[in-house]
Design a protein around this motif. Structure first.
Motif, PDB file in Angstrom:
ATOM      1  N   PHE A 109       0.740 107.798 -41.208  1.00 48.65           N
ATOM      2  CA  PHE A 109       1.820 108.774 -41.082  1.00 48.65           C
ATOM      3  C   PHE A 109       1.775 109.420 -39.705  1.00 48.65           C
ATOM      4  N   LEU A 110       2.892 109.290 -38.983  1.00 52.90           N
ATOM      5  CA  LEU A 110       3.041 109.837 -37.639  1.00 52.90           C
ATOM      6  C   LEU A 110       3.881 111.098 -37.737  1.00 52.90           C
ATOM      7  N   ILE A 111       3.339 112.227 -37.285  1.00 51.24           N
ATOM      8  CA  ILE A 111       4.010 113.510 -37.496  1.00 51.24           C
ATOM      9  C   ILE A 111       4.339 114.198 -36.169  1.00 51.24           C
ATOM     10  N   ARG A 112       5.307 115.111 -36.241  1.00 50.43           N
ATOM     11  CA  ARG A 112       5.694 115.924 -35.085  1.00 50.43           C
ATOM     12  C   ARG A 112       6.224 117.257 -35.588  1.00 50.43           C
ATOM     13  N   ASP A 113       5.992 118.307 -34.832  1.00 53.42           N
ATOM     14  CA  ASP A 113       6.506 119.638 -35.165  1.00 53.42           C
ATOM     15  C   ASP A 113       8.018 119.543 -35.403  1.00 53.42           C
ATOM     16  N   PRO A 114       8.501 120.013 -36.562  1.00 52.50           N
ATOM     17  CA  PRO A 114       9.924 119.832 -36.886  1.00 52.50           C
ATOM     18  C   PRO A 114      10.877 120.539 -35.938  1.00 52.50           C
ATOM     19  N   ALA A 115      10.480 121.639 -35.333  1.00 53.88           N
ATOM     20  CA  ALA A 115      11.360 122.282 -34.363  1.00 53.88           C
ATOM     21  C   ALA A 115      11.611 121.366 -33.167  1.00 53.88           C
ATOM     22  N   GLN A 116      10.567 120.674 -32.725  1.00 54.02           N
ATOM     23  CA  GLN A 116      10.713 119.729 -31.621  1.00 54.02           C
ATOM     24  C   GLN A 116      11.577 118.530 -32.041  1.00 54.02           C
ATOM     25  N   VAL A 117      11.386 118.070 -33.253  1.00 56.34           N
ATOM     26  CA  VAL A 117      12.198 116.962 -33.765  1.00 56.34           C
ATOM     27  C   VAL A 117      13.678 117.335 -33.752  1.00 56.34           C
ATOM     28  N   LEU A 118      13.992 118.494 -34.280  1.00 50.92           N
ATOM     29  CA  LEU A 118      15.392 118.913 -34.387  1.00 50.92           C
ATOM     30  C   LEU A 118      16.034 119.092 -33.016  1.00 50.92           C
ATOM     31  N   ALA A 119      15.306 119.696 -32.093  1.00 49.46           N
ATOM     32  CA  ALA A 119      15.845 119.891 -30.745  1.00 49.46           C
ATOM     33  C   ALA A 119      16.182 118.555 -30.095  1.00 49.46           C
ATOM     34  N   SER A 120      15.351 117.550 -30.335  1.00 54.19           N
ATOM     35  CA  SER A 120      15.587 116.222 -29.768  1.00 54.19           C
ATOM     36  C   SER A 120      16.694 115.482 -30.518  1.00 54.19           C
ATOM     37  N   TYR A 121      16.715 115.613 -31.836  1.00 51.53           N
ATOM     38  CA  TYR A 121      17.673 114.870 -32.665  1.00 51.53           C
ATOM     39  C   TYR A 121      19.113 115.201 -32.291  1.00 51.53           C
ATOM     40  N   VAL A 122      19.419 116.491 -32.121  1.00 51.63           N
ATOM     41  CA  VAL A 122      20.811 116.885 -31.882  1.00 51.63           C
ATOM     42  C   VAL A 122      21.295 116.480 -30.492  1.00 51.63           C
ATOM     43  N   GLN A 123      20.401 116.031 -29.638  1.00 53.19           N
ATOM     44  CA  GLN A 123      20.836 115.477 -28.355  1.00 53.19           C
ATOM     45  C   GLN A 123      21.450 114.089 -28.532  1.00 53.19           C
ATOM     46  N   LYS A 124      21.133 113.430 -29.640  1.00 51.13           N
ATOM     47  CA  LYS A 124      21.639 112.088 -29.905  1.00 51.13           C
ATOM     48  C   LYS A 124      22.711 112.062 -30.996  1.00 51.13           C
TER      49      LYS A 124
END
Length: 249
Positions: A109-124
């Motif tokens: 399982f590869l994890i990342r802080d969800p705030a960082q995920v969301l900030a990156s996701y909405v760029q795409k």
């Protein structure tokens, strides 16, 4: 008569906008490893009816039947490689998709802080829900695998890989039961035949990369109210896995 040895199958479960594609590059650069890129993506889109970038191309590029996909993951690795690295998105595994096949894999399982995920996701992709980032489903899959094994499966934090690739990948390989290979630390820039057909919409950064980029020192991402709420809902699930990540012992 030569007896075929089953490959070491690694199912790496991640959400989007992590370093999941860079990790796939890292493993593919090993001379002993074949990879597959998000094999359940078309089945997920066909089942949900969601509109994602390059939708028609994705649907045409893979089987839309999860059973066919699952069968392809437990046979011989492409090219007969001894290591078979499977990059999976947790949210692609819908509740009606069977998971019995995953017992033939070492699940990590590869994890990342969800705030960082969301900030990156909405760029795409501008619209995002809690389900889109896969963290709740990731915890469900983690707990299912922990119950099956009787102990926590392998967890690795993407930020830790970026901070010290050699040390963290060495520890990850040891946990997966394969030797570390120095080829995992650098790879040629550009696309790969193994990349999903959706690569033009999502993979610009990794196509330009030649290794794991050192993490940038930056302030916490600025999120609007909707994204902040999602990050708050996701955090307990992320933290449940983070307690077991490599380096916490």
């Amino acid at each position: 008569m030569t007896t075929r040895v089953a490959p070491t199958r690694i199912a790496m479960w991640s959400g989007p906008r992590n370093i999941s594609t860079a990790m796939m590059r890292s493993f593919e650069n090993r001379p002993d490893c074949a990879v597959v890129d998000e094999p359940f993506y078309a089945a997920y889109l066909a089942e949900t009816g969601l509109v994602h970038p390059m939708l028609d191309d994705v649907l045409a590029s893979q089987s839309q039947d999860w059973r066919v996909v699952a069968d392809s993951l437990v046979g011989e690795a492409p090219g007969g490689a001894p290591v078979f690295y499977q990059k999976h998105m947790t949210h692609h595994m819908l509740p009606d998709f069977g998971l019995e096949w995953s017992a033939a894999c070492t699940n990590a399982f590869l994890i990342r802080d969800p705030a960082q995920v969301l900030a990156s996701y909405v760029q795409k992709r501008a619209e995002v829900t809690l389900g889109d980032i896969g963290v709740v489903r990731q915890r469900e899959l983690f707990e299912r695998e922990a119950d099956r094994l009787g102990h926590a499966p392998v967890v690795v934090e993407g930020a830790d890989v970026l901070a010290d690739p050699a040390a963290v990948l060495s520890a990850l390989c040891a946990a997966l039961g394969i030797p570390f290979r120095p080829e995992m630390l650098a790879w040629p820039a550009g696309s790969r035949a193994s990349d999903g057909v959706w690569a033009p919409a999502w993979y610009s950064a990794v196509e330009a990369s030649t290794g794991f980029a050192a993490p940038e020192k930056r302030s916490p991402p600025v999120l609007d109210d909707h994204l902040r709420r999602l990050a708050g809902l996701a955090r307990p699930h992320y933290e449940a896995l983070a307690r077991h990540k490599i380096g916490t012992d």
